[in-house]
Design an enzyme around this catalytic site. Sequence first.
Site, PDB file in Angstrom:
ATOM      1  CG  ASP A   5      -9.421  -8.858   0.273  1.00  0.00           C
ATOM      2  OD1 ASP A   5      -9.407 -10.096   0.405  1.00  0.00           O
ATOM      3  OD2 ASP A   5      -9.302  -8.074   1.232  1.00  0.00           O
ATOM      4  CG  ASP A  22      -7.891 -15.330   3.979  1.00  0.00           C
ATOM      5  OD1 ASP A  22      -8.686 -14.576   3.386  1.00  0.00           O
ATOM      6  OD2 ASP A  22      -6.847 -14.913   4.503  1.00  0.00           O
ATOM      7  CB  ALA A  39      -4.887 -11.474  10.001  1.00  0.00           C
ATOM      8  CB  CYS A  75       7.193  16.255  -0.405  1.00  0.00           C
ATOM      9  SG  CYS A  75       6.598  15.357  -1.844  1.00  0.00           S
ATOM     10  CB  CYS A  88       4.906  15.243  -5.079  1.00  0.00           C
ATOM     11  SG  CYS A  88       3.587  15.928  -4.074  1.00  0.00           S
ATOM     12  CB  CYS A 135       4.735  19.154  -1.829  1.00  0.00           C
ATOM     13  SG  CYS A 135       3.848  17.868  -0.943  1.00  0.00           S
TER      14      CYS A 135
HETATM   15 ZN   LIG Z   1       4.365  15.904  -1.914  1.00  0.00          ZN
END
Ligand SMILES: [Zn+2]
Length: 475
Positions: free
Chosen positions: A88, A123, A194, A277, A279, A282
């Site tokens: 950016d 920009d 934006a 979750c 993952c 978790c």
């Molecule tokens: Zn998780």
Amino acid sequence: MRFEIVAKDAMGRIGRLQTPHGTVETPALLPVINPNIDFIPAHELRKYGAEMMITNSYIIYRSRNLRERALKKGLHGLLGVDMPVMTDSGSFQLMVYGDVEVTNEEIVRFQNEIGSDIVTPLDIPTPPDAEHETARKDLEETIRREREAEEIHESYGHENLLSIPIQGSTHLDLRKRSAEAANSINGDVFAVGAVVPLLDTYRFSDVAKIVLTAKSVLTPARPVHLFGAGHPMIFALYAAMGVDLFDSAAYALFAKDDRYLTPRGTLKLEELQYFPCSCPVCLSHTPEELRRMEKGERARLIAEHNLYVSFEEIRRVKQAIKSNELFELVENRIRAHPYLVQAWREIRNFIDVMERHDPSMKRVFFYLGRESLYRPAIRRHHERVLNVKVDKDEIVISSDPGVKADFYLRPAFGVVPAELMESYPAGHAEMYDDVEDEAYEVAAEGLRRFMEKHRDKRIRLVLDDRWRRFVNVQD
Ligand SMILES: [Zn+2]
């Protein structure tokens, strides 16, 4: 070609974007890396599913130490990664602080010199609801800078990619003008900018209008990036509107505030008894354990979860595109928040654009509520059935599939030729009994047009009570 589309559904697509550091499959999420803050190191991002990341060239440029290291070792050397890195330009700082200490030319050159894979011009990010005249002037300056960036970029050989921002605040005529200008500039990625203040305040409809307006003008041959969008609850929605690239610091910012991302919204750690979750974070911790941890360690773990769950959602979106079930996924996801429902309903005003992109053959059509009525498959069916040749003088149209007829009636689809009762979409559509009135109204309108077209023939209608309420029959 730097962008190849390999699968499509709704306005979403799976694409392959070539960069100097390898090919990235889209839709992709680019985690934001702040070169000043060592939170989750850039080289670990691949573990969560990242194929590309984004960092801020202005932050690097402004710090003498970072700038010199980046010029010496390159951007990838500075971050210690070999995957593609987009940069950016400082526009975000321009929006927040109103001023930056760099020119467009300087920052575009700098990004080229440190070897950014996708370079972004400086920009002007006009905030939402700005005066039209202000937004127009900002946009003219943005377009001037984009053309300047194009020229500078060409002088470096254009080996890396150039991003062309789309601005115009919440004024759709200006977003359209911006998109038209962007088509004429030799860039590689369109970046809708934006929108963060809109996303932060759940103005998902305004973002939808901006994205759809831009998409109705932009060439489909280049990917579209929704700048600053990174919450998993919006990926399916905006991917279905044609967004290919998402980026966000949300995983880190939310984590530092004890906020836990899910595809159904944000949860506060203090309110959680269970983690919904699986993952690694978790599975090996309870919310209570996290609460008892020291803040830095806890934020790091929540950020990891936030990344895992975000990339899981990206993969879910991709699979839905591949199996042509993106409408079904979106209609499911938008139930998480009323403003998401409202945002998706914007597609009613952009049906032509949606129809240009959505594939006409699919395997399934699950009718999941009135939003399913906006799918192009229904309108296409209505148009197609009007062109069906009818040789007989008398036509029998029945709402009862048990009656022998030439055509049958189905909610949403209206008139269906008997021989298509086993074909996609009308014949393959799974619908619940007692479907809402709107689906009958859409069908009845199709029947009215069909009868109008064949008014020289004798038409016999076999209707049950429910259909009678929607079809005007003169016996
Ligand atoms: Zn998780």
